[in-house]
Design a protein around this motif. Structure first.
Motif, PDB file in Angstrom:
ATOM      1  N   GLU A 127       0.949  -1.223  -0.088  1.00 56.32           N
ATOM      2  CA  GLU A 127      -0.071   0.084   0.118  1.00 56.32           C
ATOM      3  C   GLU A 127       0.724   1.152   0.080  1.00 56.32           C
ATOM      4  O   GLU A 127       2.017   1.221   0.156  1.00 56.32           O
ATOM      5  CB  GLU A 127      -0.905  -0.177   1.395  1.00 56.32           C
ATOM      6  N   ARG A 128       0.464   2.442  -0.498  1.00 55.12           N
ATOM      7  CA  ARG A 128       0.964   3.660  -0.256  1.00 55.12           C
ATOM      8  C   ARG A 128       0.485   4.408   1.006  1.00 55.12           C
ATOM      9  O   ARG A 128      -0.673   4.806   1.046  1.00 55.12           O
ATOM     10  CB  ARG A 128       0.752   4.368  -1.560  1.00 55.12           C
ATOM     11  N   ASP A 174      -4.525  13.514  -7.740  1.00 52.71           N
ATOM     12  CA  ASP A 174      -6.079  12.782  -7.248  1.00 52.71           C
ATOM     13  C   ASP A 174      -5.594  11.355  -7.063  1.00 52.71           C
ATOM     14  O   ASP A 174      -5.114  10.627  -8.148  1.00 52.71           O
ATOM     15  CB  ASP A 174      -6.901  13.378  -8.172  1.00 52.71           C
ATOM     16  N   SER A 175      -6.153  10.614  -6.065  1.00 50.85           N
ATOM     17  CA  SER A 175      -6.547   9.238  -5.781  1.00 50.85           C
ATOM     18  C   SER A 175      -5.130   8.397  -6.094  1.00 50.85           C
ATOM     19  O   SER A 175      -5.096   7.440  -6.660  1.00 50.85           O
ATOM     20  CB  SER A 175      -7.471   8.642  -7.131  1.00 50.85           C
ATOM     21  N   CYS A 176      -4.062   8.928  -5.269  1.00 50.45           N
ATOM     22  CA  CYS A 176      -2.761   8.146  -5.398  1.00 50.45           C
ATOM     23  C   CYS A 176      -2.329   7.485  -3.912  1.00 50.45           C
ATOM     24  O   CYS A 176      -1.255   7.009  -3.970  1.00 50.45           O
ATOM     25  CB  CYS A 176      -1.746   9.205  -5.735  1.00 50.45           C
ATOM     26  N   ASP A 226      -3.153   5.026  -0.474  1.00 48.25           N
ATOM     27  CA  ASP A 226      -3.940   4.062  -0.197  1.00 48.25           C
ATOM     28  C   ASP A 226      -4.577   4.324   1.223  1.00 48.25           C
ATOM     29  O   ASP A 226      -5.690   4.061   1.313  1.00 48.25           O
ATOM     30  CB  ASP A 226      -3.531   2.712  -0.172  1.00 48.25           C
ATOM     31  N   ARG A 227      -3.749   4.911   2.165  1.00 45.65           N
ATOM     32  CA  ARG A 227      -4.132   4.895   3.608  1.00 45.65           C
ATOM     33  C   ARG A 227      -3.473   6.174   3.956  1.00 45.65           C
ATOM     34  O   ARG A 227      -2.150   6.397   3.616  1.00 45.65           O
ATOM     35  CB  ARG A 227      -3.778   3.748   4.333  1.00 45.65           C
ATOM     36  N   LEU A 286      -6.988  10.221  -1.705  1.00 46.58           N
ATOM     37  CA  LEU A 286      -7.071   8.966  -1.255  1.00 46.58           C
ATOM     38  C   LEU A 286      -7.494   8.134  -2.592  1.00 46.58           C
ATOM     39  O   LEU A 286      -8.341   8.675  -3.526  1.00 46.58           O
ATOM     40  CB  LEU A 286      -8.158   8.795  -0.033  1.00 46.58           C
ATOM     41  N   SER A 287      -7.174   6.829  -2.757  1.00 48.06           N
ATOM     42  CA  SER A 287      -7.858   6.062  -3.612  1.00 48.06           C
ATOM     43  C   SER A 287      -9.247   5.719  -3.455  1.00 48.06           C
ATOM     44  O   SER A 287      -9.766   5.881  -2.486  1.00 48.06           O
ATOM     45  CB  SER A 287      -6.941   4.937  -4.078  1.00 48.06           C
ATOM     46  N   PRO A 288      -9.924   5.276  -4.463  1.00 45.59           N
ATOM     47  CA  PRO A 288     -11.433   5.008  -4.228  1.00 45.59           C
ATOM     48  C   PRO A 288     -11.679   3.992  -3.132  1.00 45.59           C
ATOM     49  O   PRO A 288     -12.739   4.050  -2.548  1.00 45.59           O
ATOM     50  CB  PRO A 288     -11.685   4.352  -5.490  1.00 45.59           C
ATOM     51  N   GLY A 331      -9.614   3.976  -0.541  1.00 45.69           N
ATOM     52  CA  GLY A 331      -8.678   4.486   0.547  1.00 45.69           C
ATOM     53  C   GLY A 331      -9.199   4.534   1.646  1.00 45.69           C
ATOM     54  O   GLY A 331     -10.473   4.886   2.036  1.00 45.69           O
ATOM     55  N   LYS A 346     -13.251   6.138   2.436  1.00 45.80           N
ATOM     56  CA  LYS A 346     -13.649   7.130   1.403  1.00 45.80           C
ATOM     57  C   LYS A 346     -15.026   6.830   0.788  1.00 45.80           C
ATOM     58  O   LYS A 346     -15.069   5.645   0.542  1.00 45.80           O
ATOM     59  CB  LYS A 346     -12.525   7.261   0.417  1.00 45.80           C
TER      60      LYS A 346
END
Length: 262
Positions: free
Chosen positions: A38-39, A93-95, A97-98, A122-124, A126, A214
Motif C-alpha cells: 500500500e501507499r 488525485d487518488s494516489c 491507499d491510507r 485517497l484512492s477509491p 482509500g 472514502k
C-alpha cells in the motif's frame, strides 16, 4: 496552540511519551488491517507509527505541517519527509491507499478543508486513520503533553465531521486510559490502569482513534474555500520581479529610440 516538532520529539523521548506511544500503537493495531504494497502517508507527527505499520508498504511518506516544522526521516536512506500545507497536499488525485493523522486534525485551521483535501488524494478504496484528543479525557486538560494543545473532539463531533466530508466511519478504538502523571509511582502502574480504564471508563480515554473509508456515491459540491494561506519561502528574494521589470524597461528605451531615428 500548535505543537512544535522539537516539543513533540522531546515528549516521545521521555518515559511518559514512550508509554503513550505504546498505548496508541495498541489502539491502532486493533483496527489496522494489513494491506501489502500500500501507499501510506502520515500527516502530523506520525514517525513512531510509520516505522511500526509501514514495513510492508510500497511507499511511505511523512508530511509535516508548516506550522509544526519538519525533521529528517528516516535516519538512513533517502529522506521521506516533506513540509506541507494541510489544505494543499503535493499529491495528485487518488494516489494514496491510507493516510494516518496524529497531532494533526486538532491543530488545523479548518478541519473540513483538510479532510476534503485528504479525500481528494485517497484512492477509491482509500482509508484515513485519525488519532485526536478526547474531549472527555484527562489528557486534553493538561498542557505538559502534546494532547493538551489544540482542539479536542468527541465521538459525535468526529462522526459528523467525517460524514460532512464524505467519509464513513468504519472502526473505532481508544487509548491513554492511565493519567498523564510524571510521577514514578503512577507510571509504574500504567499497564494496570490502562487495562482497568479500558473496561471501567472507556468514554474517558485520552485519545479517540477512528478509521474511516472514502465515500464515492455522494456528490462533492464545488465551493470556494473558507481559508487559504500563501506560504512564502524564507529565502525568497522579495522585489526581484519588480527590479527585473525596471531593468527590462531601461534596456528597451535605447532600442526604441534607434528605431525612431532610423
Amino acid at each position: 496552540m500548535h505543537s512544535d516538532i522539537v516539543d513533540l520529539r522531546s515528549f516521545y523521548s521521555t518515559t511518559l511519551g514512550r508509554f503513550a506511544e505504546r498505548s496508541i500503537t495498541m489502539a491502532l493495531s486493533s483496527i489496522w488491517a494489513a494491506v501489502p504494497n500500500e501507499r501510506l502517508v502520515g500527516l502530523g507527527y506520525t514517525l513512531p507509527w510509520l516505522e511500526r505499520f509501514g514495513t510492508d508498504a510500497e511507499r511511505v511518506f511523512a508530511f509535516m505541517p508548516a506550522t509544526q516544522g519538519a525533521v529528517v526521516w528516516p535516519a538512513t536512506g533517502p529522506t521521506a519527509t516533506a513540509l506541507v500545507f494541510d489544505e494543499e497536499l503535493p499529491l495528485v488525485d487518488s494516489c494514496i491507499d491510507r493516510m494516518l493523522l496524529v497531532h494533526s486534525l486538532e491543530h488545523v485551521e479548518n478541519p473540513r478543508e483538510t479532510l476534503n483535501e485528504i479525500w481528494r488524494v485517497l484512492s477509491p478504496a482509500g482509508r484515513v486513520v485519525i488519532v485526536v484528543p478526547n474531549r472527555r479525557g484527562v489528557w486534553a486538560r493538561f498542557e505538559h503533553t502534546p494532547f493538551g494543545n489544540g482542539r479536542p473532539f468527541s465521538r459525535g463531533q468526529l462522526t459528523e465531521l467525517l460524514r460532512e466530508t464524505n467519509f464513513t466511519p468504519a472502526s473505532w478504538s481508544d487509548a491513554l486510559f492511565f493519567p498523564p502523571s510524571r510521577r514514578r509511582f503512577m507510571m509504574r502502574f500504567h499497564n494496570v490502569l490502562e487495562r482497568v480504564g479500558r473496561r471501567l471508563w472507556p468514554i474517558f480515554s485520552g485519545v479517540i482513534v477512528v478509521e474511516a473509508q472514502k465515500r464515492l456515491y455522494q456528490g462533492v459540491p464545488v465551493v470556494q474555500r473558507a481559508s487559504r494561506r500563501v506560504f512564502v519561502p524564507v529565502l525568497s528574494p522579495h522585489g526581484a520581479t519588480r527590479l527585473g521589470r525596471q531593468s527590462e524597461a531601461s534596456d528597451a528605451r535605447p532600442s526604441a529610440a534607434r528605431v525612431t531615428a532610423s
